[in-house]
Design a protein around this motif. Structure first.
Motif, PDB file in Angstrom:
ATOM      1  N   THR A   1      11.910 -45.216 -44.877  1.00 52.77           N
ATOM      2  CA  THR A   1      10.919 -46.102 -44.272  1.00 52.77           C
ATOM      3  C   THR A   1      11.601 -47.249 -43.528  1.00 52.77           C
ATOM      4  O   THR A   1      12.604 -47.800 -44.008  1.00 52.77           O
ATOM      5  CB  THR A   1       9.979 -46.660 -45.342  1.00 52.77           C
ATOM      6  N   VAL A   2      11.035 -47.585 -42.374  1.00 53.81           N
ATOM      7  CA  VAL A   2      11.503 -48.724 -41.604  1.00 53.81           C
ATOM      8  C   VAL A   2      10.358 -49.713 -41.471  1.00 53.81           C
ATOM      9  O   VAL A   2       9.184 -49.316 -41.381  1.00 53.81           O
ATOM     10  CB  VAL A   2      12.024 -48.282 -40.223  1.00 53.81           C
ATOM     11  N   TYR A   3      10.692 -50.985 -41.494  1.00 56.01           N
ATOM     12  CA  TYR A   3       9.703 -52.051 -41.424  1.00 56.01           C
ATOM     13  C   TYR A   3       9.996 -52.954 -40.219  1.00 56.01           C
ATOM     14  O   TYR A   3      11.148 -53.096 -39.798  1.00 56.01           O
ATOM     15  CB  TYR A   3       9.738 -52.903 -42.690  1.00 56.01           C
TER      16      TYR A   3
ATOM     17  N   GLU B   1       2.914 -44.430 -39.121  1.00 63.00           N
ATOM     18  CA  GLU B   1       2.971 -45.881 -39.014  1.00 63.00           C
ATOM     19  C   GLU B   1       1.738 -46.518 -39.643  1.00 63.00           C
ATOM     20  O   GLU B   1       0.662 -45.909 -39.706  1.00 63.00           O
ATOM     21  CB  GLU B   1       3.031 -46.299 -37.545  1.00 63.00           C
ATOM     22  N   SER B   2       1.881 -47.758 -40.056  1.00 62.72           N
ATOM     23  CA  SER B   2       0.755 -48.533 -40.551  1.00 62.72           C
ATOM     24  C   SER B   2       1.049 -50.015 -40.341  1.00 62.72           C
ATOM     25  O   SER B   2       2.206 -50.402 -40.128  1.00 62.72           O
ATOM     26  CB  SER B   2       0.497 -48.246 -42.030  1.00 62.72           C
ATOM     27  N   GLY B   3      -0.006 -50.818 -40.394  1.00 60.88           N
ATOM     28  CA  GLY B   3       0.180 -52.261 -40.378  1.00 60.88           C
ATOM     29  C   GLY B   3      -0.226 -52.976 -39.096  1.00 60.88           C
ATOM     30  O   GLY B   3      -0.164 -54.196 -39.044  1.00 60.88           O
ATOM     31  N   GLY B   4      -0.651 -52.254 -38.085  1.00 60.71           N
ATOM     32  CA  GLY B   4      -1.084 -52.927 -36.870  1.00 60.71           C
ATOM     33  C   GLY B   4      -2.407 -53.639 -37.072  1.00 60.71           C
ATOM     34  O   GLY B   4      -3.031 -53.537 -38.124  1.00 60.71           O
ATOM     35  N   GLY B   5      -2.838 -54.376 -36.049  1.00 62.20           N
ATOM     36  CA  GLY B   5      -4.117 -55.061 -36.138  1.00 62.20           C
ATOM     37  C   GLY B   5      -4.231 -56.190 -35.158  1.00 62.20           C
ATOM     38  O   GLY B   5      -3.458 -56.298 -34.208  1.00 62.20           O
ATOM     39  N   LEU B   6      -5.228 -57.026 -35.402  1.00 61.14           N
ATOM     40  CA  LEU B   6      -5.511 -58.186 -34.548  1.00 61.14           C
ATOM     41  C   LEU B   6      -5.103 -59.452 -35.285  1.00 61.14           C
ATOM     42  O   LEU B   6      -5.446 -59.637 -36.466  1.00 61.14           O
ATOM     43  CB  LEU B   6      -7.009 -58.221 -34.224  1.00 61.14           C
ATOM     44  N   VAL B   7      -4.375 -60.317 -34.585  1.00 60.77           N
ATOM     45  CA  VAL B   7      -3.915 -61.556 -35.199  1.00 60.77           C
ATOM     46  C   VAL B   7      -3.923 -62.654 -34.141  1.00 60.77           C
ATOM     47  O   VAL B   7      -3.782 -62.373 -32.948  1.00 60.77           O
ATOM     48  CB  VAL B   7      -2.503 -61.367 -35.800  1.00 60.77           C
ATOM     49  N   GLN B   8      -4.096 -63.872 -34.571  1.00 64.19           N
ATOM     50  CA  GLN B   8      -4.039 -64.996 -33.640  1.00 64.19           C
ATOM     51  C   GLN B   8      -2.595 -65.352 -33.313  1.00 64.19           C
ATOM     52  O   GLN B   8      -1.665 -65.085 -34.097  1.00 64.19           O
ATOM     53  CB  GLN B   8      -4.736 -66.208 -34.241  1.00 64.19           C
ATOM     54  N   ALA B   9      -2.406 -65.970 -32.160  1.00 64.51           N
ATOM     55  CA  ALA B   9      -1.071 -66.423 -31.767  1.00 64.51           C
ATOM     56  C   ALA B   9      -0.490 -67.324 -32.856  1.00 64.51           C
ATOM     57  O   ALA B   9      -1.200 -68.171 -33.425  1.00 64.51           O
ATOM     58  CB  ALA B   9      -1.138 -67.158 -30.443  1.00 64.51           C
ATOM     59  N   GLY B  10       0.784 -67.102 -33.140  1.00 63.90           N
ATOM     60  CA  GLY B  10       1.444 -67.841 -34.201  1.00 63.90           C
ATOM     61  C   GLY B  10       1.404 -67.158 -35.548  1.00 63.90           C
ATOM     62  O   GLY B  10       2.095 -67.574 -36.487  1.00 63.90           O
ATOM     63  N   GLY B  11       0.593 -66.118 -35.646  1.00 61.48           N
ATOM     64  CA  GLY B  11       0.451 -65.399 -36.903  1.00 61.48           C
ATOM     65  C   GLY B  11       1.533 -64.366 -37.106  1.00 61.48           C
ATOM     66  O   GLY B  11       2.484 -64.248 -36.318  1.00 61.48           O
ATOM     67  N   SER B  12       1.365 -63.585 -38.185  1.00 62.29           N
ATOM     68  CA  SER B  12       2.357 -62.585 -38.571  1.00 62.29           C
ATOM     69  C   SER B  12       1.700 -61.244 -38.874  1.00 62.29           C
ATOM     70  O   SER B  12       0.536 -61.196 -39.282  1.00 62.29           O
ATOM     71  CB  SER B  12       3.114 -63.046 -39.821  1.00 62.29           C
ATOM     72  N   LEU B  13       2.457 -60.197 -38.662  1.00 68.22           N
ATOM     73  CA  LEU B  13       2.078 -58.838 -39.057  1.00 68.22           C
ATOM     74  C   LEU B  13       3.328 -58.114 -39.519  1.00 68.22           C
ATOM     75  O   LEU B  13       4.437 -58.430 -39.073  1.00 68.22           O
ATOM     76  CB  LEU B  13       1.466 -58.059 -37.888  1.00 68.22           C
ATOM     77  N   ARG B  14       3.123 -57.132 -40.394  1.00 70.79           N
ATOM     78  CA  ARG B  14       4.241 -56.306 -40.844  1.00 70.79           C
ATOM     79  C   ARG B  14       3.900 -54.857 -40.601  1.00 70.79           C
ATOM     80  O   ARG B  14       2.891 -54.348 -41.115  1.00 70.79           O
ATOM     81  CB  ARG B  14       4.532 -56.534 -42.322  1.00 70.79           C
ATOM     82  N   LEU B  15       4.727 -54.191 -39.824  1.00 63.73           N
ATOM     83  CA  LEU B  15       4.553 -52.773 -39.556  1.00 63.73           C
ATOM     84  C   LEU B  15       5.452 -51.956 -40.486  1.00 63.73           C
ATOM     85  O   LEU B  15       6.558 -52.380 -40.805  1.00 63.73           O
ATOM     86  CB  LEU B  15       4.899 -52.442 -38.107  1.00 63.73           C
ATOM     87  N   SER B  16       4.954 -50.792 -40.874  1.00 64.25           N
ATOM     88  CA  SER B  16       5.738 -49.859 -41.689  1.00 64.25           C
ATOM     89  C   SER B  16       5.703 -48.493 -41.039  1.00 64.25           C
ATOM     90  O   SER B  16       4.719 -48.128 -40.386  1.00 64.25           O
ATOM     91  CB  SER B  16       5.164 -49.748 -43.100  1.00 64.25           C
ATOM     92  N   CYS B  17       6.765 -47.739 -41.224  1.00 60.68           N
ATOM     93  CA  CYS B  17       6.828 -46.374 -40.707  1.00 60.68           C
ATOM     94  C   CYS B  17       7.605 -45.530 -41.703  1.00 60.68           C
ATOM     95  O   CYS B  17       8.784 -45.801 -41.966  1.00 60.68           O
ATOM     96  CB  CYS B  17       7.507 -46.347 -39.345  1.00 60.68           C
ATOM     97  N   ALA B  18       6.930 -44.517 -42.235  1.00 65.80           N
ATOM     98  CA  ALA B  18       7.551 -43.634 -43.216  1.00 65.80           C
ATOM     99  C   ALA B  18       7.808 -42.266 -42.601  1.00 65.80           C
ATOM    100  O   ALA B  18       6.900 -41.659 -42.013  1.00 65.80           O
ATOM    101  CB  ALA B  18       6.653 -43.500 -44.431  1.00 65.80           C
TER     102      ALA B  18
ATOM    103  N   VAL C   1       0.971 -51.268 -27.902  1.00 62.21           N
ATOM    104  CA  VAL C   1       1.025 -50.205 -28.903  1.00 62.21           C
ATOM    105  C   VAL C   1       2.477 -50.103 -29.353  1.00 62.21           C
ATOM    106  O   VAL C   1       3.380 -49.967 -28.521  1.00 62.21           O
ATOM    107  CB  VAL C   1       0.540 -48.865 -28.342  1.00 62.21           C
ATOM    108  N   TYR C   2       2.683 -50.180 -30.650  1.00 63.67           N
ATOM    109  CA  TYR C   2       4.027 -50.133 -31.217  1.00 63.67           C
ATOM    110  C   TYR C   2       4.286 -48.735 -31.772  1.00 63.67           C
ATOM    111  O   TYR C   2       3.486 -48.200 -32.551  1.00 63.67           O
ATOM    112  CB  TYR C   2       4.170 -51.182 -32.313  1.00 63.67           C
ATOM    113  N   TYR C   3       5.418 -48.170 -31.364  1.00 63.12           N
ATOM    114  CA  TYR C   3       5.793 -46.815 -31.763  1.00 63.12           C
ATOM    115  C   TYR C   3       7.049 -46.852 -32.631  1.00 63.12           C
ATOM    116  O   TYR C   3       8.038 -47.507 -32.287  1.00 63.12           O
ATOM    117  CB  TYR C   3       6.068 -45.954 -30.540  1.00 63.12           C
ATOM    118  N   CYS C   4       6.993 -46.113 -33.701  1.00 61.32           N
ATOM    119  CA  CYS C   4       8.157 -45.921 -34.546  1.00 61.32           C
ATOM    120  C   CYS C   4       8.998 -44.775 -33.982  1.00 61.32           C
ATOM    121  O   CYS C   4       8.457 -43.782 -33.487  1.00 61.32           O
ATOM    122  CB  CYS C   4       7.689 -45.580 -35.956  1.00 61.32           C
ATOM    123  N   ASN C   5      10.306 -44.924 -34.071  1.00 60.18           N
ATOM    124  CA  ASN C   5      11.214 -43.868 -33.628  1.00 60.18           C
ATOM    125  C   ASN C   5      12.295 -43.674 -34.676  1.00 60.18           C
ATOM    126  O   ASN C   5      12.762 -44.631 -35.294  1.00 60.18           O
ATOM    127  CB  ASN C   5      11.865 -44.247 -32.297  1.00 60.18           C
TER     128      ASN C   5
END
Length: 121
Positions: free
Chosen positions: A77-79, A6-23, A92-96
């Motif tokens: 890959t899933v996003y 997995e990749s793409g986690g992090g810290l963001v302010q409320a209202g923001g965006s993030l994109r997670l990837s899992c290969a 914590v976000y887990y890919c399955n």
């Protein structure tokens, strides 16, 4: 044999965006469903979204309209595009993925190592 990274986690302010990837990689014969789960401190792991095909997607009610799951079968890959993030999305976000390896005759569930998503208020 099979790995989910997995990749793409992090810290963001409320209202923001993030994109997670899992290969998914390794000796893969076929992938059935791919999806994302999350676990907040002191809580059980819960489904966020799962995709079998573009027409077969399930979202948790808490993320409907804010998160979008997609997959690239050519890249195994899933996003997870996460918009309008809220502090309660912190987890914590887990890919399955449900995968049948070449050496196996059946499918089984595989998990990634997890990536932290923190949403500040």
């Amino acid at each position: 044999q099979v790995q989910l990274v997995e990749s793409g986690g992090g810290l963001v302010q409320a209202g923001g965006s993030l994109r997670l990837s899992c290969a998914a990689s390794g000796s893969i014969f076929r992938i059935n469903t791919m999806g994302w789960y999350r676990q907040a401190p002191g809580k059980q792991r819960e489904l966020v979204a799962v995709i079998l095909s573009p027409g077969t997607i399930t979202y948790a009610d808490s993320v409907k309209g804010r998160f979008t799951i997609s997959r690239d079968n050519a890249k195994n890959t899933v996003y997870l595009q996460m918009d309008s993030l809220k502090p309660e999305d912190t987890a914590v976000y887990y890919c399955n993925a449900v995968i049948r390896p070449w050496a196996a005759s059946s499918f089984r569930s595989w998990w990634g190592q997890g990536t932290q998503v923190t949403v500040s208020s």
